[in-house]
Design an enzyme around this catalytic site. Sequence first.
Site, PDB file in Angstrom:
ATOM      1  N   GLY A 186       0.813  -1.217   0.000  1.00 41.50           N
ATOM      2  CA  GLY A 186       0.000   0.000   0.000  1.00 41.50           C
ATOM      3  C   GLY A 186       0.842   1.260   0.000  1.00 41.50           C
ATOM      4  O   GLY A 186       2.030   1.222  -0.329  1.00 41.50           O
ATOM      5  N   GLY A 232       5.170   4.121  -9.061  1.00 40.14           N
ATOM      6  CA  GLY A 232       5.979   2.900  -9.195  1.00 40.14           C
ATOM      7  C   GLY A 232       5.099   1.660  -9.141  1.00 40.14           C
ATOM      8  O   GLY A 232       5.206   0.748  -9.980  1.00 40.14           O
ATOM      9  N   HIS A 233       4.196   1.632  -8.156  1.00 37.01           N
ATOM     10  CA  HIS A 233       3.266   0.501  -8.045  1.00 37.01           C
ATOM     11  C   HIS A 233       2.363   0.430  -9.284  1.00 37.01           C
ATOM     12  O   HIS A 233       2.088  -0.649  -9.805  1.00 37.01           O
ATOM     13  CB  HIS A 233       2.376   0.646  -6.805  1.00 37.01           C
ATOM     14  CG  HIS A 233       3.123   0.605  -5.505  1.00 37.01           C
ATOM     15  ND1 HIS A 233       3.278   1.723  -4.707  1.00 37.01           N
ATOM     16  CD2 HIS A 233       3.743  -0.395  -4.853  1.00 37.01           C
ATOM     17  CE1 HIS A 233       3.951   1.402  -3.615  1.00 37.01           C
ATOM     18  NE2 HIS A 233       4.255   0.119  -3.674  1.00 37.01           N
ATOM     19  N   SER A 273       7.177   4.346  -0.899  1.00 38.19           N
ATOM     20  CA  SER A 273       6.176   4.712   0.111  1.00 38.19           C
ATOM     21  C   SER A 273       6.847   5.456   1.256  1.00 38.19           C
ATOM     22  O   SER A 273       6.240   6.313   1.892  1.00 38.19           O
ATOM     23  CB  SER A 273       5.492   3.454   0.643  1.00 38.19           C
ATOM     24  OG  SER A 273       5.017   2.689  -0.437  1.00 38.19           O
ATOM     25  N   ARG A 274       8.097   5.112   1.524  1.00 38.18           N
ATOM     26  CA  ARG A 274       8.821   5.746   2.639  1.00 38.18           C
ATOM     27  C   ARG A 274       9.111   7.221   2.381  1.00 38.18           C
ATOM     28  O   ARG A 274       9.374   7.961   3.331  1.00 38.18           O
ATOM     29  CB  ARG A 274      10.127   5.000   2.914  1.00 38.18           C
ATOM     30  CG  ARG A 274       9.905   3.655   3.557  1.00 38.18           C
ATOM     31  CD  ARG A 274      11.190   3.100   4.127  1.00 38.18           C
ATOM     32  NE  ARG A 274      10.916   2.058   5.106  1.00 38.18           N
ATOM     33  CZ  ARG A 274      10.664   0.805   4.803  1.00 38.18           C
ATOM     34  NH1 ARG A 274      10.680   0.421   3.554  1.00 38.18           N
ATOM     35  NH2 ARG A 274      10.407  -0.086   5.742  1.00 38.18           N
TER      36      ARG A 274
HETATM   37  P1  AMP Z   1       6.035  -2.309  -1.584  1.00 38.23           P
HETATM   38  O1  AMP Z   1       4.648  -1.799  -1.497  1.00 38.23           O
HETATM   39  O2  AMP Z   1       7.080  -1.314  -1.198  1.00 38.23           O
HETATM   40  O3  AMP Z   1       6.197  -3.661  -0.925  1.00 38.23           O
HETATM   41  O4  AMP Z   1       6.305  -2.561  -3.123  1.00 38.23           O
HETATM   42  C1  AMP Z   1       5.463  -3.382  -3.875  1.00 38.23           C
HETATM   43  C2  AMP Z   1       6.098  -3.614  -5.218  1.00 38.23           C
HETATM   44  O5  AMP Z   1       6.282  -2.354  -5.874  1.00 38.23           O
HETATM   45  C3  AMP Z   1       7.498  -4.265  -5.123  1.00 38.23           C
HETATM   46  O6  AMP Z   1       7.638  -5.204  -6.153  1.00 38.23           O
HETATM   47  C4  AMP Z   1       8.408  -3.078  -5.311  1.00 38.23           C
HETATM   48  O7  AMP Z   1       9.675  -3.440  -5.835  1.00 38.23           O
HETATM   49  C5  AMP Z   1       7.616  -2.259  -6.327  1.00 38.23           C
HETATM   50  N1  AMP Z   1       8.072  -0.871  -6.315  1.00 38.23           N
HETATM   51  C6  AMP Z   1       8.222  -0.055  -5.246  1.00 38.23           C
HETATM   52  N2  AMP Z   1       8.713   1.137  -5.623  1.00 38.23           N
HETATM   53  C7  AMP Z   1       8.885   1.077  -6.971  1.00 38.23           C
HETATM   54  C8  AMP Z   1       9.370   1.988  -7.950  1.00 38.23           C
HETATM   55  N3  AMP Z   1       9.795   3.206  -7.634  1.00 38.23           N
HETATM   56  N4  AMP Z   1       9.403   1.586  -9.240  1.00 38.23           N
HETATM   57  C9  AMP Z   1       8.975   0.336  -9.591  1.00 38.23           C
HETATM   58  N5  AMP Z   1       8.506  -0.577  -8.709  1.00 38.23           N
HETATM   59  C10 AMP Z   1       8.465  -0.214  -7.416  1.00 38.23           C
END
Ligand code: AMP
Length: 282
Positions: free
Chosen positions: A31, A36-37, A188-189
């Site tokens: 979430g 990116g997501h 997200s951070r």
């Molecule tokens: P997270 O919500 O941080 O667990 O990320 C979920 C998915 O989104 C993971 O596969 C991450 O590698 C991908 N993700 C997070 N940030 C990016 C970004 N800036 N560009 C592409 N994918 C991303």
Amino acid sequence: MWMFKHEKSLKIYLNRKKTKKQVIGFVPTMGALHQGHISLIEACNKKSDRTVCSIFVNPTQFNDKKDLEKYPRTLEKDVQMLFDGGCHVVFLPTVTEIYPTPPTQHYDLGELEQIFEGSSRPGHFQGVCQVVDRLFEIVQPDKVFFGQKDYQQCMVINRLLALVPNFSKITMKIVPTQREASGLAMSSRNLRLSAEQRTTAAQLYQTLLFLKTKLHPGQLSNLLEQSKKHLFDAGFRCDYISIAHAATLEPVQNWDGKIPLVALVAAFLGEVRLIDNLLLTD
Ligand code: AMP
């Protein structure tokens, strides 16, 4: 767009699609979604008939409880973004839905768990495998999509696909890192950064670009020292910055000018820990 909170109802829905031979693509997330997501959702839409996205902040992958408590939660906005991004199904399970009993399984990740994120965040990748194992078991996807932003995590997932016999037919796609105009990798951070820190944070990518431009065969220690100094001068507390074999993640000190390389960095700005990486030889 469909929303499910329970494994049982999601499975009934997906089984109907599977009997019609539809290709199920899956994007697991925690979430606090950003572009990116959404790039993962778009990549998934192109390669599958149904895109399933899960939003679940997995407690077992946080070695630091404060980090878990402070993890941003923006559910309403997330659901809107998924809808706008063309996602078909959102899965929003509770902790007990994912872990009816506390997970105990241990995954043999070998060296991958001893280096970089593995050594800085003990137990983190075991937690990642626990949640991804459980989510894959529920969704039973044909294709899964992960971001290059978490380079080492992609390698861990690859290992998981090889370790679990039921996952042998799943194919994984790695989607390039999406960045802000400043070069800062979307994360997200980043929501936890002040405006000033956000400007400074772009230096993380600048440092990786510096490594890429200055890369040369031979000893790399000098180059890495310079990049550490660059981060320190910008105001970061560096956890690690390293150059490694792009396929094995084995750190490389002396480059033969041939093997593929990736630079990986983790650094703190205040309390916020940021990671990034860049392929140096593509
Ligand atoms: P997270 O919500 O941080 O667990 O990320 C979920 C998915 O989104 C993971 O596969 C991450 O590698 C991908 N993700 C997070 N940030 C990016 C970004 N800036 N560009 C592409 N994918 C991303």
